[in-house]
Design a protein around this motif. Structure first.
Motif, PDB file in Angstrom:
ATOM      1  N   GLY A  31       0.675  -1.234  -0.031  1.00 53.04           N
ATOM      2  CA  GLY A  31      -0.019  -0.106  -0.003  1.00 53.04           C
ATOM      3  C   GLY A  31       0.900   1.375   0.203  1.00 53.04           C
ATOM      4  O   GLY A  31       2.100   1.202  -0.409  1.00 53.04           O
ATOM      5  N   ASP A  50      -6.211   5.757  -4.929  1.00 51.29           N
ATOM      6  CA  ASP A  50      -6.800   4.526  -5.673  1.00 51.29           C
ATOM      7  C   ASP A  50      -6.652   4.557  -7.269  1.00 51.29           C
ATOM      8  O   ASP A  50      -6.513   3.463  -7.878  1.00 51.29           O
ATOM      9  N   THR A  55      -7.248  -0.056  -5.763  1.00 55.65           N
ATOM     10  CA  THR A  55      -7.526   0.073  -4.420  1.00 55.65           C
ATOM     11  C   THR A  55      -6.577  -0.484  -3.389  1.00 55.65           C
ATOM     12  O   THR A  55      -6.171  -1.544  -3.586  1.00 55.65           O
ATOM     13  N   PRO A  57      -5.081  -1.716  -0.321  1.00 58.96           N
ATOM     14  CA  PRO A  57      -5.574  -2.472   0.771  1.00 58.96           C
ATOM     15  C   PRO A  57      -5.015  -2.210   2.120  1.00 58.96           C
ATOM     16  O   PRO A  57      -5.435  -2.570   3.201  1.00 58.96           O
ATOM     17  N   ILE A  58      -3.919  -1.351   2.129  1.00 60.37           N
ATOM     18  CA  ILE A  58      -3.418  -0.946   3.331  1.00 60.37           C
ATOM     19  C   ILE A  58      -3.036   0.441   3.350  1.00 60.37           C
ATOM     20  O   ILE A  58      -2.385   1.024   2.260  1.00 60.37           O
ATOM     21  N   THR A  77     -11.797   3.843   7.321  1.00 62.31           N
ATOM     22  CA  THR A  77     -11.543   3.085   5.931  1.00 62.31           C
ATOM     23  C   THR A  77     -11.796   1.632   6.028  1.00 62.31           C
ATOM     24  O   THR A  77     -10.729   0.915   5.848  1.00 62.31           O
ATOM     25  N   ARG A  80     -10.139  -1.895   4.592  1.00 62.76           N
ATOM     26  CA  ARG A  80      -8.711  -1.489   4.546  1.00 62.76           C
ATOM     27  C   ARG A  80      -7.940  -2.004   5.816  1.00 62.76           C
ATOM     28  O   ARG A  80      -8.324  -1.370   6.806  1.00 62.76           O
ATOM     29  N   SER A  81      -6.692  -2.246   5.600  1.00 63.20           N
ATOM     30  CA  SER A  81      -5.878  -2.235   6.790  1.00 63.20           C
ATOM     31  C   SER A  81      -5.348  -1.326   7.021  1.00 63.20           C
ATOM     32  O   SER A  81      -5.051  -0.319   6.048  1.00 63.20           O
ATOM     33  N   THR A  82      -4.682  -0.579   8.360  1.00 63.09           N
ATOM     34  CA  THR A  82      -4.163   0.560   8.392  1.00 63.09           C
ATOM     35  C   THR A  82      -2.850   0.458   9.382  1.00 63.09           C
ATOM     36  O   THR A  82      -2.824  -0.351  10.258  1.00 63.09           O
ATOM     37  N   ARG A 113     -10.703  -5.533  10.612  1.00 62.51           N
ATOM     38  CA  ARG A 113      -9.791  -5.249   9.874  1.00 62.51           C
ATOM     39  C   ARG A 113      -8.477  -5.055  10.725  1.00 62.51           C
ATOM     40  O   ARG A 113      -8.598  -4.828  11.895  1.00 62.51           O
TER      41      ARG A 113
END
Length: 392
Positions: A31, A50, A55, A57-58, A77, A80-82, A113
């Motif tokens: 990401g 994006d 898109t 994912p993180i 979000t 999505r991982s953060t 997530r």
């Protein structure tokens, strides 16, 4: 929060044992941070990111002080991982004055997530400049980790983020000065910069000088990269592809987020179509796609009079399926095959064992791949290795 151990898990069967790294089935997630120009909202900037990379994912997000509420656009979000970092003076943390806010913040964290949280990323220069001591920083980290544990949320991962410059002998630093201890950390992440652009330095060569992967493995923790920056614009597309492959194939990295940030034009990818496409390929996984590849070798254990062992490096190529070990007498007959085990995600080494064999006899073995995409049919086999059992 949970404490992850990068150990080797084994599944023992009647005839065949299959072994693989515990995290291999978790693909490396690629990401970036979000380039947010003045005048844009975070959601507008995220939509633009994006559009560039697909898109994401993180996401890598930053707070210069206390972390924002989970309703804040940077954290709200879903899907999505953060990777989120926040900063407090370590001495303030140790007074307990932030306990209530952080306890509530962790308690309210999403449970659908992955959240990789970090207290004070890159603390090295602040400690050097006297903002607080290394001892205070470690103690503050431990206190915050304890608050996070109270949330009992298995999707919260305590993640240290240090400069990979700290690992360079020229830095004169010891990364352990900033490490709160294995009991308080789930993932060890690094901010990776300083590639030798005159040589288009590979990630393997860079890590040899700044061994972040080895440091993480020494603590039994997953390795990750919270910031990645390459300022060799001419060679950057090829370098990004090579780095991404190393992160997936060699490091089994948990995540890699590129530093695509306002104010750092030497690193951001805006306007660099070749580099954007390279990172898009990593984010989507198309960079790693292909037919499953398997290479088998004898061992590592030497044959005994009644047993053989063989291992296979398996790259699923972004596919999912099952593998099984098969063996037989080199002269024919005595065919045996073990139960199937699911394989997906990053490359891994599968080790097969067979016992109860005749001494001083040649046996052959290979690995088979059964594709989930074709309904579980056999679609690939590895090369065959021949081994002779020892004399009785």
């Amino acid at each position: 929060m949970r404490r992850l151990v990068a150990a080797v898990a084994a599944a023992t069967m009647v005839v065949v044992g299959l072994q693989a790294p515990a995290s291999a089935s978790t693909p490396t997630v690629f990401g970036s941070s979000v380039h947010q120009p003045s005048g844009q909202t975070f959601n507008q900037a995220l939509a633009a990111a994006d559009a560039r990379y697909g898109t994401l994912p993180i996401l890598r997000v930053f707070y210069p002080g206390a972390p924002g509420a989970w309703t804040d656009a940077k954290l709200n979000t879903p899907g999505r991982s953060t990777v989120v970092s926040f900063k407090y003076d370590a001495d303030v943390i140790l007074t307990g004055s932030a306990d209530d806010y952080l306890r509530t913040w962790f308690a309210n964290a999403p449970r659908d997530r992955d959240i990789y949280w970090t207290y004070f990323h890159e603390p090295e220069d602040d400690i050097r400049d006297g903002a607080f001591t290394a001892a205070a920083y470690r103690a503050a980290w431990q206190r915050i980790a304890g608050l996070a544990d109270q949330a009992n949320n298995s999707r919260l991962y305590a993640t240290t983020i240090l400069m990979d410059w700290t690992l360079d002998p020229k830095s004169g630093r010891n990364w352990r000065d900033y490490y709160p201890g294995a009991a308080y950390v789930d993932v060890m992440a690094w901010d990776v910069y300083g590639f030798d652009v005159t040589k288009s330095e590979t990630m393997a060569a860079h890590n040899a000088l700044r061994p972040g992967l080895e440091a993480a493995r020494s603590e039994g923790k997953p390795y990750a990269v919270a910031e990645l920056g390459v300022d060799d614009h001419a060679n950057r597309p090829a370098m990004l592809r090579e780095i991404a492959r190393w992160m997936r194939n060699t490091a089994d990295a948990r995540f890699v987020t590129y530093f695509d940030a306002t104010g750092w034009p030497q690193y951001d990818l805006i306007g660099d179509s070749g580099s954007i496409q390279a990172w898009r390929d990593a984010v989507s996984g198309s960079l790693f796609a292909g037919p499953p590849a398997m290479t088998t070798s004898a061992g590592p254990a030497a044959p005994t009079s009644t047993s053989i062992q063989w291992s296979t490096r398996v790259d699923p190529g972004q596919a999912t399926g099952w593998v099984s070990c098969a063996s037989w007498l080199a002269a024919g007959g005595d065919f045996l095959e073990g139960p199937r085990r699911a394989v997906s995600g990053n490359p891994e080494t599968v080790t097969c064992d067979r016992a109860g064999l005749a001494p001083n006899t040649a046996y052959q073995g290979r690995l088979k791949w059964w594709s989930a995409q074709t309904g579980g049919t056999l679609t690939a086999t590895s090369n065959i290795v021949t081994q002779v059992t020892a004399a009785a």
